[in-house]
Scaffold this motif. Sequence first.
Motif, PDB file in Angstrom:
ATOM      1  N   ALA A  99      26.623   2.076 -11.864  1.00  0.00           N
ATOM      2  CA  ALA A  99      25.615   2.357 -12.508  1.00  0.00           C
ATOM      3  C   ALA A  99      24.415   1.320 -12.438  1.00  0.00           C
ATOM      4  N   LEU A 100      24.765   0.030 -12.880  1.00  0.00           N
ATOM      5  CA  LEU A 100      23.649  -1.007 -12.857  1.00  0.00           C
ATOM      6  C   LEU A 100      23.049  -1.396 -11.563  1.00  0.00           C
ATOM      7  N   ALA A 101      23.919  -1.317 -10.461  1.00  0.00           N
ATOM      8  CA  ALA A 101      23.597  -1.460  -9.087  1.00  0.00           C
ATOM      9  C   ALA A 101      22.375  -0.425  -8.723  1.00  0.00           C
ATOM     10  N   ALA A 102      22.629   0.728  -9.116  1.00  0.00           N
ATOM     11  CA  ALA A 102      21.689   1.915  -8.730  1.00  0.00           C
ATOM     12  C   ALA A 102      20.550   1.820  -9.545  1.00  0.00           C
ATOM     13  N   MET A 103      20.823   1.369 -10.933  1.00  0.00           N
ATOM     14  CA  MET A 103      19.353   1.315 -11.610  1.00  0.00           C
ATOM     15  C   MET A 103      18.517  -0.022 -11.280  1.00  0.00           C
ATOM     16  N   VAL A 104      19.184  -1.060 -10.810  1.00  0.00           N
ATOM     17  CA  VAL A 104      18.501  -2.308 -10.337  1.00  0.00           C
ATOM     18  C   VAL A 104      17.764  -1.773  -9.104  1.00  0.00           C
ATOM     19  N   ARG A 105      18.240  -0.978  -8.346  1.00  0.00           N
ATOM     20  CA  ARG A 105      17.625  -0.498  -6.993  1.00  0.00           C
ATOM     21  C   ARG A 105      16.533   0.296  -7.503  1.00  0.00           C
ATOM     22  N   ALA A 106      16.774   1.338  -8.452  1.00  0.00           N
ATOM     23  CA  ALA A 106      15.459   1.926  -9.116  1.00  0.00           C
ATOM     24  C   ALA A 106      14.279   1.154  -9.280  1.00  0.00           C
ATOM     25  N   THR A 107      14.608   0.224  -9.851  1.00  0.00           N
ATOM     26  CA  THR A 107      13.275  -0.577 -10.440  1.00  0.00           C
ATOM     27  C   THR A 107      12.836  -1.508  -9.089  1.00  0.00           C
ATOM     28  N   GLU A 108      13.591  -1.652  -8.413  1.00  0.00           N
ATOM     29  CA  GLU A 108      13.029  -2.341  -7.080  1.00  0.00           C
ATOM     30  C   GLU A 108      12.271  -1.603  -6.346  1.00  0.00           C
ATOM     31  N   LEU A 109      12.756  -0.158  -6.040  1.00  0.00           N
ATOM     32  CA  LEU A 109      11.839   0.800  -5.352  1.00  0.00           C
ATOM     33  C   LEU A 109      10.635   1.223  -6.248  1.00  0.00           C
ATOM     34  N   ALA A 110      10.704   1.249  -7.566  1.00  0.00           N
ATOM     35  CA  ALA A 110       9.707   1.528  -8.488  1.00  0.00           C
ATOM     36  C   ALA A 110       9.375   0.459  -9.434  1.00  0.00           C
TER      37      ALA A 110
END
Length: 289
Positions: A102-113
Amino acid sequence: GMDKSPPRFTSDEDPAGGHPLTGRMYVEVMRKFIALFLFLAWPALSASRAGSLREALTLFNSGKYVEAFHISSQYWQENPQSVDALKILGMSQFMLGHPAEALAAMVRATELAPNDPDAFYYLGRLYFSADNATAALAAFERTTALDPSSVRGFNNLGQTYEALGQRPEAEKAYKKAIVLESNLVKKSEWPEYNLGALYLGDGRTEEAIPCFRRALQINPTFPDARIKLAVALSKKQPVPESFDLLQETLRVDPHNAEAHYRLALLLSKTGKPDEAREHFTLFEKYRKQ
């Protein structure tokens, strides 16, 4: 818990109020109420991608996390730049007991946005649930910088400051959340509750009492605020209102361990050892559940 209704993601009714929430207890509360976060805050989806992501979000809000995970995962594999898909994917993974993913997915979300306050808010929640208050602080500071009107952002910022032992900063953040929501039609009980709990923990009982009363005005069924108000009112000596608050809490939820414990203490102080023993026994029984 706070709310017996089906899970929903709303913008600022945080389960941030079991005070202060860290580790396992936070995870339990967060998993129970995480769906109170996303629903109202969710951006409108464009027509081209509304179908599958809307279905995933609907499934998530219905507690069908496996199905939500599969649909959002498939969508993300086909659209790896989709921040919306990563949010649903990440929160579904959290609810299914996979916090690292879950954390990995959300980190990626913040990188993209990098300018999406919601993505940083969810990232902060996940870091906090993993007992990483320092990383959570950075995420919530980013949330409030991107959205200075975020009630939930400042409320969670307060909790994180508190977890880090920075109590004056926590007080300031809770007060900011309260000011921000003063003009809102739909308010959250959590900033008032958290500020009251902070005051109570610091021995500022007279300041804590009105906070808990205001939290109960917003949500009259809020058991945590009832219990904390009962404790605050009887800090010096037991008062009848405290008994009423605790008994009403137990009428609604007979398995509330803390209400049994607090009632047992009051009964002990008022010379009723037999009744107190009954509630201590119930406390021991229900706190293990």
